[in-house]
Design an enzyme around this catalytic site. Structure first.
Site, short mmCIF file in Angstrom:
data_model
loop_
_atom_site.label_atom_id
_atom_site.label_comp_id
_atom_site.label_asym_id
_atom_site.label_seq_id
_atom_site.Cartn_x
_atom_site.Cartn_y
_atom_site.Cartn_z
CB VAL A 12 -0.89 0.09 1.50
CG1 VAL A 12 -1.63 1.42 1.19
CG2 VAL A 12 -1.88 -1.18 1.07
NE ARG A 44 4.76 -11.50 1.79
CZ ARG A 44 4.10 -11.08 2.37
NH1 ARG A 44 3.79 -11.72 4.06
NH2 ARG A 44 2.76 -10.32 2.31
CD GLU A 128 6.40 13.51 10.53
OE1 GLU A 128 7.21 14.34 10.76
OE2 GLU A 128 5.46 13.34 11.28
CB VAL A 131 3.48 8.81 14.68
CG1 VAL A 131 1.99 9.30 15.65
CG2 VAL A 131 4.05 7.69 15.63
N GLY A 133 0.14 8.86 9.88
CA GLY A 133 0.26 8.92 8.31
C GLY A 133 0.84 10.07 7.73
CD GLU A 189 -5.25 -4.72 7.83
OE1 GLU A 189 -5.05 -5.64 7.16
OE2 GLU A 189 -4.71 -3.53 7.35
CE LYS A 204 -0.71 4.72 14.19
NZ LYS A 204 -2.22 4.83 13.36
N GLY A 303 -3.29 5.34 4.62
CA GLY A 303 -3.83 5.46 3.15
C GLY A 303 -2.49 5.50 2.37
N1 LIG Z 1 -1.01 1.34 5.09
C1 LIG Z 1 -1.16 2.35 5.65
O1 LIG Z 1 -2.12 3.27 5.32
C2 LIG Z 1 -0.02 2.86 6.55
C3 LIG Z 1 -0.12 3.99 7.34
C4 LIG Z 1 1.01 4.51 8.12
C5 LIG Z 1 2.20 3.34 8.23
N2 LIG Z 1 2.06 2.13 7.67
C6 LIG Z 1 3.14 1.33 7.94
O2 LIG Z 1 3.88 1.07 6.44
C7 LIG Z 1 4.56 -0.19 6.55
C8 LIG Z 1 3.90 -0.86 5.36
O3 LIG Z 1 2.40 -1.03 5.33
P1 LIG Z 1 1.72 -1.37 4.12
O4 LIG Z 1 0.21 -0.93 4.42
O5 LIG Z 1 2.19 -0.88 2.68
O6 LIG Z 1 1.96 -2.96 4.08
P2 LIG Z 1 1.44 -3.87 2.91
O7 LIG Z 1 0.59 -3.42 1.64
O8 LIG Z 1 1.23 -5.17 3.61
O9 LIG Z 1 3.05 -4.17 2.10
C9 LIG Z 1 3.95 -4.86 2.57
C10 LIG Z 1 4.97 -5.09 1.50
O10 LIG Z 1 6.17 -5.71 2.07
C11 LIG Z 1 6.28 -6.98 1.43
N3 LIG Z 1 7.23 -7.62 2.16
C12 LIG Z 1 6.39 -8.65 3.26
N4 LIG Z 1 7.69 -9.47 3.84
C13 LIG Z 1 8.44 -9.32 3.22
C14 LIG Z 1 9.53 -9.87 3.26
N5 LIG Z 1 9.93 -10.74 4.20
N6 LIG Z 1 10.81 -9.49 2.45
C15 LIG Z 1 10.54 -8.58 1.82
N7 LIG Z 1 9.36 -7.83 1.38
C16 LIG Z 1 8.37 -8.23 2.10
C17 LIG Z 1 5.05 -7.36 0.71
O11 LIG Z 1 5.68 -7.86 -0.59
P3 LIG Z 1 4.53 -8.57 -1.52
O12 LIG Z 1 3.98 -7.49 -1.98
O13 LIG Z 1 5.24 -9.43 -2.55
O14 LIG Z 1 3.59 -9.43 -0.65
C18 LIG Z 1 4.84 -5.71 0.62
O15 LIG Z 1 5.13 -5.34 -0.84
C19 LIG Z 1 3.89 -0.81 8.03
O16 LIG Z 1 5.09 -0.56 8.87
C20 LIG Z 1 2.84 -0.16 8.30
O17 LIG Z 1 2.35 0.11 9.79
C21 LIG Z 1 0.99 2.20 6.87
#
Ligand SMILES: NC(=O)c1ccc[n+]([C@@H]2O[C@H](COP(=O)([O-])OP(=O)(O)OC[C@H]3O[C@@H](n4cnc5c(N)ncnc54)[C@H](OP(=O)(O)O)[C@@H]3O)[C@@H](O)[C@H]2O)c1
Length: 430
Positions: A12, A44, A128, A131, A133, A189, A204, A303
Site C-alpha cells: 500500500v 515477498r 514521520e 505515527v 500517516g 482489515e 503510536k 492510506g
Molecule cells: N497502509 C497504511 O495506510 C499505513 C499508514 C501508516 C504506516 N504504515 C506502515 O507502513 C508499513 C507498510 O504498510 P503497508 O500497508 O504498505 O503494508 P503492505 O501493503 O502489507 O505491504 C507490505 C510489503 O512488504 C513486502 N514484504 C512482506 N514481507 C517481506 C519480506 N519478508 N521481504 C521482503 N518484502 C516483504 C510485501 O511483499 P509482497 O507485495 O510481495 O507481498 C509488500 O510489498 C507498515 O509498517 C505499516 O505499519 C502503513
C-alpha cells in the site's frame, strides 16, 4: 550523482513511494540537490500484480543483499512488523546506510536497538510516517518544539476506530455493524484486532510519549483498552449529555513533572472539544506545551499516498543531510522520566449503574463514592421503575480510587449491574 534508494516493501505505502519518486523526480532533485534513483525493491512475491509501474528488473526477494549493496545510500523500510524489518534495518545501518521507516510496531517494541544502531553507525533514522500517516507530528515534536516543554499529547491516532465510533455516533449502529461497514469500505482489515483492541494506537502513543518527554517508552508501558465493549447505549448516553466517544491516545506529564502516563482507551469528550469534530477515518493530535500553548495537527492518518507523502519528506531530509555531510536529530532520552502506573492517572469518570428502585439508593451509592474520596459532579436518573439507571459523572479522581469505588459498588445488594464506566477527557479540571 544520483542518490540511490533501496525500497523494502511495495505494498500500500511502497507502491505510492515509487509513484511519487517517478512523478516528482525533477522537483525532488531540485529540493535535495541530487536526483533520486531506485536501486531495487524487495518484496515477498515476485509475481504479484503491483499498483505501480515498477521496473520488474528492480524487484528482488533478497532484501538482505539489497540493503548491504555498496551503491545504496538510503534504505526505505515499508514492510512492517518486527522481523525481518528489524534485521534488515540493522544490516542497512551496519553497512552505513541511512534509514526511513514507517514501522510503528518495531519502533514501539524495540526502538532502543534501532536508535542505538543509527547512533553507532552515524546513520540517519527518520520515521514521520510511523505515527498518524500524512500528518507532520514527529518532526514538529522532535525539532520545532525542541525548545519548549511539552505537557501533554492527546489525540485520535487510529482511523479505523475513529471511523467505527463516528458511525456509531451518527447512525446509532452497534459496534459489530459499524465494524462490518468499515471492513466493506476498506477502512478496517479482515482481522481488525490491532486497531479495535488499541494495539496500533498504543504503539503510536509510545513513540509520541518518548519524543515528547525525552524518555524511552515501549508499547508495554502503555495502558491499553480497545473499543470492542462500547455499546450503542453508551454512545447514546454520551450523546444525551453532550459528549462523543473517541478512542484517545493520551501522553501526559504528572503535576510534579517527574513522571508521565501513557494510555490508550475510549473516552467521552465534550462535543465542543476540537477533537469531537474529527470525523470518519481522520486523525488529529492536540499538543500542549508550556510556551507554545495549544497546537492541533489534523489530517489523513493512513492510506498509500498520504503515508507516502510523509515517507518522501523523510527521504528528502535524509538526502539533504547526506549531501551536506551531516545528520538529523538523534534519539533524545536524556530526561529519563518514569512512566507512572495507571492507578495514579487522574481524570473524570462517567458511571452508569443499574440499581434497585428503592428509597435511599442514591444516598448509599453516593456514600460508596465518598468512601473512596471520589466526589460526584452530576447525577441523573435514566428510565423508571425496574429499568432505572443512575448515571453519575465524577470530579477528578485517581484511577485507583475509581476502581476501588466500582469494586465496592459491585458488592452492594442495591446495585444490580455496573453497566458502564468511561473516562471523561478534554474538559477543564474541576
Ligand atoms: N497502509 C497504511 O495506510 C499505513 C499508514 C501508516 C504506516 N504504515 C506502515 O507502513 C508499513 C507498510 O504498510 P503497508 O500497508 O504498505 O503494508 P503492505 O501493503 O502489507 O505491504 C507490505 C510489503 O512488504 C513486502 N514484504 C512482506 N514481507 C517481506 C519480506 N519478508 N521481504 C521482503 N518484502 C516483504 C510485501 O511483499 P509482497 O507485495 O510481495 O507481498 C509488500 O510489498 C507498515 O509498517 C505499516 O505499519 C502503513
Amino acid at each position: 550523482m544520483a542518490l540511490k534508494v533501496a525500497l523494502l516493501g511495495c505494498g500500500v505505502v511502497g507502491s505510492q513511494v515509487i509513484r511519487l519518486i517517478h512523478e516528482q523526480a525533477d522537483d525532488l532533485a531540485a529540493r535535495i540537490g541530487a536526483p533520486l534513483e531506485i536501486a531495487g525493491v524487495a518484496v515477498r512475491r515476485l509475481g504479484r500484480r503491483r499498483d505501480t509501474d515498477v521496473d520488474p528488473a528492480l524487484l528482488t526477494t533478497d532484501a538482505e543483499a539489497l540493503v548491504t549493496r555498496d551503491d545504496v545510500d538510503i534504505v526505505v523500510e515499508v514492510i512492517g512488523g518486527i522481523e525481518p524489518a528489524r534485521s534488515l534495518i540493522l544490516a542497512a545501518m551496519n553497512s552505513g546506510k541511512s534509514v526511513v521507516t514507517a514501522n510503528k510496531a518495531l519502533l514501539a517494541e524495540d526502538g532502543a536497538t534501532i536508535h542505538a544502531a543509527a547512533r553507532a553507525n552515524n546513520a540517519d533514522l527518520y520515521f514521520e510516517a510511523a505515527v498518524a500517516g500524512a500528518i507532520p507530528l514527529i518532526r514538529p515534536l522532535r525539532e520545532s518544539l525542541a525548545g519548549d516543554h511539552v505537557h501533554q499529547v492527546l489525540g485520535i491516532v487510529n482511523g479505523t476506530t475513529n471511523y467505527i465510533l463516528d458511525k456509531m455516533d451518527s447512525s446509532g449502529a452497534s459496534f459489530s455493524d459499524a465494524l462490518e461497514e468499515a471492513q466493506a469500505l476498506g477502512y478496517a482489515e479482515a482481522d481488525p484486532t490491532a486497531d479495535v483492541e488499541g494495539f496500533d494506537a498504543a504503539a503510536k502513543a509510545a513513540i509520541l510519549a518518548g519524543i515528547a518527554f525525552h524518555s524511552r517508552v515501549t508499547a508495554a508501558d502503555v495502558h491499553r483498552e480497545g473499543i470492542t465493549e462500547i455499546t450503542a447505549t453508551d454512545v447514546a448516553s454520551a450523546k444525551a449529555m453532550g459528549y462523543v466517544i473517541k478512542l484517545l491516545a493520551i501522553c501526559s506529564r504528572s503535576e510534579d513533572g517527574r513522571s508521565f502516563g501513557v494510555r490508550v482507551h475510549p473516552a467521552m469528550i465534550p462535543r465542543t472539544h476540537p477533537l469531537a469534530g474529527v470525523r470518519e477515518a481522520y486523525n488529529a493530535v492536540f499538543v500542549e506545551a508550556r510556551s507554545a500553548g495549544q497546537l492541533m495537527f489534523y489530517g489523513a492518518g493512513a492510506g498509500g499516498a498520504p503515508t507516502a507523502s510523509a515517507v518522501l519528506g523523510d527521504i528528502v531530509a535524509v538526502g539533504r543531510n547526506l549531501l551536506a555531510g551531516t545528520r538529523g536529530p538523534e534519539e533524545s532520552t536524556y530526561a529519563d522520566l518514569s512512566v507512572h502506573p495507571m492507578g495514579e492517572t487522574v481524570t473524570r469518570y462517567h458511571v452508569s449503574l443499574d440499581v434497585a428502585d428503592k428509597p435511599g439508593v442514591l444516598a448509599r451509592v453516593a456514600d460508596m463514592f465518598a468512601k473512596q474520596d471520589v466526589s460526584i459532579q452530576t447525577v441523573r436518573q435514566e428510565g423508571h421503575g425496574d429499568d432505572a439507571q443512575l448515571v453519575l459523572v465524577t470530579h477528578r479522581a485517581t484511577d485507583a480510587a475509581l476502581s476501588a469505588t466500582i469494586e465496592g459498588l459491585r458488592e452492594m445488594d442495591i446495585v444490580r449491574d455496573v453497566v458502564s464506566v468511561m473516562r471523561v477527557e478534554g474538559e477543564d479540571a474541576s
